[in-house]
Design a protein around this motif. Structure first.
Motif, PDB file in Angstrom:
ATOM      1  N   THR A 395      69.189  59.217  72.178  1.00 44.85           N
ATOM      2  CA  THR A 395      67.943  59.126  72.952  1.00 44.85           C
ATOM      3  C   THR A 395      68.218  59.279  74.441  1.00 44.85           C
ATOM      4  O   THR A 395      67.469  59.969  75.161  1.00 44.85           O
ATOM      5  CB  THR A 395      67.237  57.788  72.674  1.00 44.85           C
ATOM      6  OG1 THR A 395      66.963  57.689  71.272  1.00 44.85           O
ATOM      7  CG2 THR A 395      65.948  57.682  73.448  1.00 44.85           C
ATOM      8  N   SER A 430      59.360  54.903  62.489  1.00 45.71           N
ATOM      9  CA  SER A 430      58.922  54.513  63.833  1.00 45.71           C
ATOM     10  C   SER A 430      59.976  53.623  64.459  1.00 45.71           C
ATOM     11  O   SER A 430      60.530  52.731  63.817  1.00 45.71           O
ATOM     12  CB  SER A 430      57.587  53.772  63.764  1.00 45.71           C
ATOM     13  OG  SER A 430      56.581  54.623  63.240  1.00 45.71           O
ATOM     14  N   SER A 431      60.252  53.845  65.732  1.00 44.48           N
ATOM     15  CA  SER A 431      61.253  53.058  66.444  1.00 44.48           C
ATOM     16  C   SER A 431      60.934  53.122  67.931  1.00 44.48           C
ATOM     17  O   SER A 431      60.248  54.055  68.393  1.00 44.48           O
ATOM     18  CB  SER A 431      62.661  53.605  66.187  1.00 44.48           C
ATOM     19  OG  SER A 431      62.785  54.904  66.741  1.00 44.48           O
ATOM     20  N   PRO A 432      61.423  52.138  68.699  1.00 45.98           N
ATOM     21  CA  PRO A 432      61.192  52.180  70.150  1.00 45.98           C
ATOM     22  C   PRO A 432      61.751  53.460  70.775  1.00 45.98           C
ATOM     23  O   PRO A 432      61.152  54.035  71.688  1.00 45.98           O
ATOM     24  CB  PRO A 432      61.934  50.938  70.654  1.00 45.98           C
ATOM     25  CG  PRO A 432      62.011  50.021  69.480  1.00 45.98           C
ATOM     26  CD  PRO A 432      62.130  50.911  68.276  1.00 45.98           C
ATOM     27  N   SER A 435      59.403  56.333  70.306  1.00 48.84           N
ATOM     28  CA  SER A 435      58.233  56.225  71.193  1.00 48.84           C
ATOM     29  C   SER A 435      58.558  56.725  72.594  1.00 48.84           C
ATOM     30  O   SER A 435      57.751  57.424  73.231  1.00 48.84           O
ATOM     31  CB  SER A 435      57.755  54.769  71.253  1.00 48.84           C
ATOM     32  OG  SER A 435      57.327  54.333  69.979  1.00 48.84           O
ATOM     33  N   ARG A 438      58.757  60.525  72.516  1.00 50.67           N
ATOM     34  CA  ARG A 438      57.426  61.129  72.391  1.00 50.67           C
ATOM     35  C   ARG A 438      56.646  61.029  73.698  1.00 50.67           C
ATOM     36  O   ARG A 438      55.899  61.949  74.067  1.00 50.67           O
ATOM     37  CB  ARG A 438      56.664  60.467  71.246  1.00 50.67           C
ATOM     38  CG  ARG A 438      57.135  60.959  69.880  1.00 50.67           C
ATOM     39  CD  ARG A 438      56.441  60.249  68.738  1.00 50.67           C
ATOM     40  NE  ARG A 438      56.723  60.902  67.458  1.00 50.67           N
ATOM     41  CZ  ARG A 438      56.473  60.350  66.282  1.00 50.67           C
ATOM     42  NH1 ARG A 438      55.932  59.128  66.211  1.00 50.67           N
ATOM     43  NH2 ARG A 438      56.757  60.995  65.166  1.00 50.67           N
ATOM     44  N   ASP A 439      56.810  59.909  74.416  1.00 46.09           N
ATOM     45  CA  ASP A 439      56.159  59.774  75.727  1.00 46.09           C
ATOM     46  C   ASP A 439      56.675  60.831  76.700  1.00 46.09           C
ATOM     47  O   ASP A 439      55.904  61.412  77.472  1.00 46.09           O
ATOM     48  CB  ASP A 439      56.407  58.371  76.300  1.00 46.09           C
ATOM     49  CG  ASP A 439      55.596  57.301  75.578  1.00 46.09           C
ATOM     50  OD1 ASP A 439      54.646  57.664  74.835  1.00 46.09           O
ATOM     51  OD2 ASP A 439      55.930  56.107  75.731  1.00 46.09           O
TER      52      ASP A 439
END
Length: 451
Positions: A395, A430-432, A435, A438-439
């Motif tokens: 990430t 789904s995971s932090p 997110s 995607r932001d």
């Protein structure tokens, strides 16, 4: 002098001579050269020059009317021509008063006497008009463009291609569209064979640039049209390197449009034009290898990578990371970067990291923000494909890659970042981290809309 030592009188000035002098006087008073006046009325300079000759045949009624209007003569020139025409006809009739058919046979539809009563002077006039037509065609055949203009367009277009990675593409689209339209006008004006080939080359390169930019913006139908035009113009220029280059652009467009069989087809056909020349490396690694990867053909990927390395050696590949759409050869760093992308599609993380490690040092030194960004995205994806996946590290890499290409939200960056997000969702749900990615992607889309 005659025998008595007295100079004979000059022939009296005719109305036709007055017309010629008046055209010249009005043109000079207007501060126009013959060439400028000719351009204003749509005739060649030779026609204007002949209209200013004394003791010459009358210029055509259409030419005089055009000059009259351009010089704001308010009908004086057309009136002089009409008077000169009447005087000529009177003189011809006087020269042949006893012709048995004179005045008894009706004029033809165009207002001239029938062929059987036309005087020798008529045929002299007709011959001169035909001569002018021939001279006009010769002038048309010799029309050329100022070599400085051709050289400037060539150098400017090549510079844009070579520096493309550092240019904000949205800032040059308008100029390229205008240039492309202007080159069409120059081609229409130019009859010189070698210059026409040069203009076709520049036109092909300009269309290719527009095809690449529009593909990067996601407008695939327009990109296909521009790329096809680039290929055809390369044919008119008799330049197989441009045709091979254009095939590579077509392959690029279809790859990001998700039409991988078409991407492969264009790349393979491009090799027929590239032979083993500089474009063969790009077509093999950027076109064929990546398409094979998307199609799941591991052997095809390996063959394409090996072939591109061999071709690179034959073409004295440059160092560093030149433009991804260079008219020259791909570098070792570019070959490695595209090999990594092909292995990402095959979910082979070890091979991805191997080629990323070859590409990244040179890419990091280059001036291509989105080139570096794409290599780092491939590295990030390799992290989540491996058995010892590190989602946090992957990430962080992805966010760095999106940071690098901020303000340049090209389709390749957005598409590959979206694939990263899909891989994360498929493995972890789904995971932090998902997110956050995607932001960041949403931010890229917002930037694209503002651009």
């Amino acid at each position: 002098m005659n025998d008595s030592g007295i100079e004979p009188d000059r022939q009296p000035t005719t109305v036709a001579d007055r017309l010629a002098r008046e055209i010249k006087r009005l043109r000079l008073d207007a501060g126009l050269s013959q060439r400028v006046l000719a351009n204003k009325i749509g005739y060649s300079r030779q026609y204007v020059s002949m209209a200013e000759w004394e003791d010459a045949n009358l210029p055509s009624q259409e030419l005089v009317a055009a000059i009259d209007a351009a010089l704001d003569a308010r009908g004086t020139l057309t009136a002089l021509r009409a008077q000169a025409k009447t005087d000529q006809q009177t003189a011809r009739n006087a020269a042949n008063p006893d012709h048995p058919l004179r005045g008894t046979i009706a004029a033809t539809a165009d207002g001239t006497a029938p062929a059987e009563v036309r005087s020798p002077a008529h045929y002299a006039q007709g011959t001169t008009e035909e001569l002018i037509d021939v001279l006009g065609r010769i002038q048309k055949l010799n029309r050329s463009i100022d070599p400085a203009i051709v050289e400037h367009l060539t150098n400017s277009t090549h510079l844009t291609i070579e520096q493309y990675e550092t240019i904000d593409s949205s800032s040059i689209v308008g100029g390229l569209v205008k240039q492309r339209a202007w080159i069409d006008e120059l081609i229409d004006e130019c009859s010189h064979p070698s210059q026409r080939r040069q203009l076709f080359e520049i036109a092909g390169q300009t269309s290719g640039l527009l095809g690449f930019i529009t593909a990067g913006l996601g407008n695939f139908p327009l990109s296909r049209a521009y790329c096809l035009e680039a290929f055809q113009l390369g044919g008119f220029a008799e330049d197989m390197n441009i045709q091979a280059w254009a095939r590579g652009l077509q392959s690029f467009c279809e790859y990001y449009a998700g039409r991988y069989h078409e991407a492969l087809r264009y790349a393979q056909d491009g090799l027929n034009y590239a032979k083993s020349g500089p474009q063969s490396v790009r077509l093999t690694i950027n076109g064929a290898a990546r398409a094979f990867g998307k199609l799941g053909d591991t052997d095809g990927v390996r063959r394409a990578i090996d072939e591109s390395c061999a071709l690179m050696e034959q073409n004295n590949a440059p160092a560093g990371a030149p433009s991804s759409i260079s008219l020259g050869c791909y570098s070792a760093a570019q070959v490695a970067g595209n090999a990594a992308t092909a292995y990402v599609s095959l979910a082979m993380p070890i091979r991805v990291e191997e080629y990323v490690n070859r590409a990244l040092p040179e890419m990091s030194k280059s001036n291509s923000p989105w080139g570096r960004s794409l290599v780092i995205i491939d590295l990030a994806r390799s992290q989540i494909l491996s058995e010892q996946a590190d989602l946090d590290y992957a990430t962080a890499l992805m966010l760095d890659a999106l940071d690098i290409s901020e303000g340049k939200p090209m389709i390749p960056v957005r598409r590959r970042a979206a694939e990263f997000a899909q891989d994360v969702a498929a493995r972890w749900g789904s995971s932090p981290q998902l997110s956050v990615v995607r932001d960041a992607l949403a931010s890229l889309r917002d930037t694209d809309e503002r651009c």
